[in-house]
Design a protein around this motif. Structure first.
Motif, PDB file in Angstrom:
ATOM      1  N   LEU A 267     -29.161   3.575  -8.547  1.00 45.76           N
ATOM      2  CA  LEU A 267     -28.961   4.698  -8.860  1.00 45.76           C
ATOM      3  C   LEU A 267     -27.567   5.373  -8.083  1.00 45.76           C
ATOM      4  CD1 LEU A 267     -32.606   6.187  -7.601  1.00 45.76           C
ATOM      5  CD2 LEU A 267     -31.475   5.651 -10.008  1.00 45.76           C
ATOM      6  N   TYR A 268     -26.860   4.666  -7.445  1.00 44.65           N
ATOM      7  CA  TYR A 268     -25.657   5.108  -6.831  1.00 44.65           C
ATOM      8  C   TYR A 268     -24.429   4.433  -7.427  1.00 44.65           C
ATOM      9  CZ  TYR A 268     -28.836   7.560  -3.785  1.00 44.65           C
ATOM     10  OH  TYR A 268     -29.617   8.575  -3.514  1.00 44.65           O
ATOM     11  N   ALA A 269     -24.544   3.265  -8.139  1.00 45.42           N
ATOM     12  CA  ALA A 269     -23.400   2.273  -8.368  1.00 45.42           C
ATOM     13  C   ALA A 269     -23.525   1.984  -9.961  1.00 45.42           C
ATOM     14  CB  ALA A 269     -23.211   1.149  -7.509  1.00 45.42           C
ATOM     15  N   SER A 270     -24.401   2.570 -10.580  1.00 48.79           N
ATOM     16  CA  SER A 270     -24.563   1.950 -12.121  1.00 48.79           C
ATOM     17  C   SER A 270     -23.523   3.102 -12.889  1.00 48.79           C
ATOM     18  CB  SER A 270     -25.842   2.046 -12.533  1.00 48.79           C
ATOM     19  OG  SER A 270     -26.254   3.342 -12.367  1.00 48.79           O
ATOM     20  N   SER A 271     -23.372   2.862 -14.199  1.00 48.99           N
ATOM     21  CA  SER A 271     -22.674   3.726 -14.918  1.00 48.99           C
ATOM     22  C   SER A 271     -23.250   5.094 -14.991  1.00 48.99           C
ATOM     23  CB  SER A 271     -22.298   3.076 -16.322  1.00 48.99           C
ATOM     24  OG  SER A 271     -23.248   2.485 -17.022  1.00 48.99           O
ATOM     25  N   SER A 272     -24.721   4.948 -15.045  1.00 53.05           N
ATOM     26  CA  SER A 272     -25.334   6.095 -15.254  1.00 53.05           C
ATOM     27  C   SER A 272     -25.124   7.139 -13.920  1.00 53.05           C
ATOM     28  CB  SER A 272     -26.856   5.914 -15.218  1.00 53.05           C
ATOM     29  OG  SER A 272     -27.207   4.849 -15.902  1.00 53.05           O
ATOM     30  N   ALA A 273     -25.029   6.439 -12.793  1.00 59.90           N
ATOM     31  CA  ALA A 273     -24.697   7.108 -11.578  1.00 59.90           C
ATOM     32  C   ALA A 273     -23.322   7.917 -11.758  1.00 59.90           C
ATOM     33  CB  ALA A 273     -24.629   6.200 -10.402  1.00 59.90           C
ATOM     34  N   ALA A 274     -22.200   7.432 -12.142  1.00 59.61           N
ATOM     35  CA  ALA A 274     -20.921   7.716 -12.299  1.00 59.61           C
ATOM     36  C   ALA A 274     -20.967   8.980 -13.185  1.00 59.61           C
ATOM     37  CB  ALA A 274     -20.106   6.705 -12.974  1.00 59.61           C
ATOM     38  N   VAL A 275     -21.965   8.764 -14.174  1.00 63.34           N
ATOM     39  CA  VAL A 275     -22.014  10.283 -15.169  1.00 63.34           C
ATOM     40  C   VAL A 275     -22.700  11.266 -14.427  1.00 63.34           C
ATOM     41  CG1 VAL A 275     -23.265  10.989 -17.335  1.00 63.34           C
ATOM     42  CG2 VAL A 275     -22.063   8.792 -17.133  1.00 63.34           C
ATOM     43  N   ARG A 276     -23.623  10.829 -13.575  1.00 64.94           N
ATOM     44  CA  ARG A 276     -24.094  11.910 -12.964  1.00 64.94           C
ATOM     45  C   ARG A 276     -23.243  12.554 -11.667  1.00 64.94           C
ATOM     46  NH1 ARG A 276     -27.694   9.092 -10.009  1.00 64.94           N
ATOM     47  NH2 ARG A 276     -26.780   9.470  -7.878  1.00 64.94           N
ATOM     48  N   TYR A 277     -22.714  11.777 -11.248  1.00 62.35           N
ATOM     49  CA  TYR A 277     -21.553  12.367 -10.294  1.00 62.35           C
ATOM     50  C   TYR A 277     -20.715  13.409 -10.803  1.00 62.35           C
ATOM     51  CZ  TYR A 277     -22.639   8.408  -7.271  1.00 62.35           C
ATOM     52  OH  TYR A 277     -23.362   7.203  -6.694  1.00 62.35           O
TER      53      TYR A 277
END
Ligand SMILES: [Zn+2]
Length: 404
Positions: A267-277
């Motif tokens: 939840l913090y290091a995936s590509s989905s996480a980067a998009v969320r950030y």
């Protein structure tokens, strides 16, 4: 030294020595091709006559073929042997939550044809779309004999039942994928987790893994998968569940994950996480408290990488944060397993010049062992996830025979 498992052992048969020598010769041909029978005898330590018998058998089975004559200083012209690359093929199916890629490859994992199809939420419909494509691949290359189909999945597969046992990002109901594909194509199917496949691909095809005994593959996409090869052997764990570091808590009381846990690494290091950030930094009002999987509505990870390349400060920060968390989790792997090599796979490796040092610093900050682990990006041009599917079938024919 391995203890003999009295519930699952294999006694030496009269053919055991022959099988082992055959595997060694086959692998020597793969590693040194084109190679003469005399050189095979030298490399293996086997009698020249034994090498000749094995070579004839491999030629008959179409794994090996004879090529051009070589020239030696004394004028004899030996016939070189090499793998019969043009005649034997392997089909690979790389299933990802949104898109699946199918391809036909030769024994060196060079792709001869490939195409994609949407994955979708219904495995039965998926099979209906997949099978005609597989048949078409076979039909397009009548000169090639297909040895099998390797399928990699964003989930864990129980080796005993060959069922998908854990795939929160795929969201499929229980389904016997292996039987469905085997029935439709008549070819043997090997199912494996995508990260495990990537680890095997590095061992079988990777230039960075030469001589490596302990290798970890970290696949970074919508989620994070980890494939572990320890002492040359893929670690499966109970029910095939080993490697789910993506679902270990890295942020106590963190975000809620689809797996049911909180604060999972992915939840913090995936590509989905980067998009969320990125979405959160661009419009803090829309960020939401749960904050999970906003990629459907926001930019894609690909957009984010492009923005980073263009110098967008918010995109750069989102990628940096993702890389920092990636390093934090990798530090755990370095400390706990001390592998020789960790290979990072995924779109994020496109930004390696930017994130490599962030990961390295995070690993230094969180791991205090003297482990000499190298952390490297996978070679993107080799299509590592797809290449992993080819390794699944290749290792069945080229892997070490198990004795005792
Ligand atoms: Zn989780």
């Amino acid at each position: 030294m391995r203890k003999i498992d009295l519930n699952n052992f294999q006694v030496a048969r009269s053919e055991t020595a022959r099988d082992i020598n055959r595997s060694i010769v086959l692998n020597l041909i793969r590693g040194h091709q084109p190679i003469s029978r005399a050189d095979l005898a030298r490399h293996s330590g086997l009698q020249r006559s034994t090498v000749s018998v094995i070579a004839e058998q491999l030629i008959e089975e179409r794994w090996v073929t004879e090529g051009a004559n070589g020239v030696t200083p004394r004028g004899r012209r030996p016939t070189f042997l090499h793998l019969n690359k043009g005649r034997i093929g392997i089909i690979g199916v790389n299933i990802r939550p949104a898109l699946t890629t199918v391809a036909l490859a030769d024994l060196d994992a060079n792709f001869l044809s490939q195409e994609s199809l949407p994955t979708g939420p219904d495995p039965k419909k998926f099979i209906d779309g997949l099978v005609p494509r597989l048949r078409n691949l076979i039909k397009m290359h009548p000169e090639i004999t297909c040895e099998g189909i390797g399928v990699s999945l964003p989930g864990r597969v129980d080796l005993a039942s060959q069922r998908l046992v854990f795939a929160p990002n795929l969201g499929w109901p229980d389904f016997d994928l292996k039987a469905a594909i085997e029935k439709a194509t008549g070819l043997p199917v090997e199912l494996e987790n995508a990260a495990n496949s990537c680890a095997l691909a590095e061992i079988w095809f990777g230039k960075q893994a030469v001589g490596v005994r302990n290798l970890v593959a970290v696949t970074v996409s919508e989620g994070i998968g980890v494939g572990l090869i320890l002492n040359h052997q893929l670690l499966r764990g109970s029910n095939g569940m080993a490697g789910e570091f993506g679902h270990t808590t890295i942020v106590p009381d963190g975000l809620e994950c689809r797996c049911g846990n909180r604060g999972c690494w992915e939840l913090y290091a995936s590509s989905s996480a980067a998009v969320r950030y990125y979405v959160q930094s661009s419009s803090p009002v829309r960020s939401g408290r749960k904050g999970v999987r906003q990629s459907e509505t926001g930019p894609t990870f690909d957009d984010l990488l492009r923005l980073t390349e263009q110098g967008d400060p918010k995109a750069k920060e989102a990628i940096r944060l993702m890389a920092d968390y990636l390093g934090k989790g990798i530090a755990l792997l370095v400390t706990g397993l001390a592998p020789d090599l960790i290979v990072v796979v995924g779109e994020i490796t496109r930004a390696w010049s930017r994130i490599g040092s962030v990961i390295e610093e995070a690993v230094k900050r969180h791991s205090f062992t003297p482990a000499a682990t190298r952390v490297v990006p996978a070679d993107r041009s080799s299509q590592p996830r797809l290449r992993g599917t080819i390794a699944l079938v290749l290792q069945k024919h080229f892997g070490a025979p198990s004795v005792a």
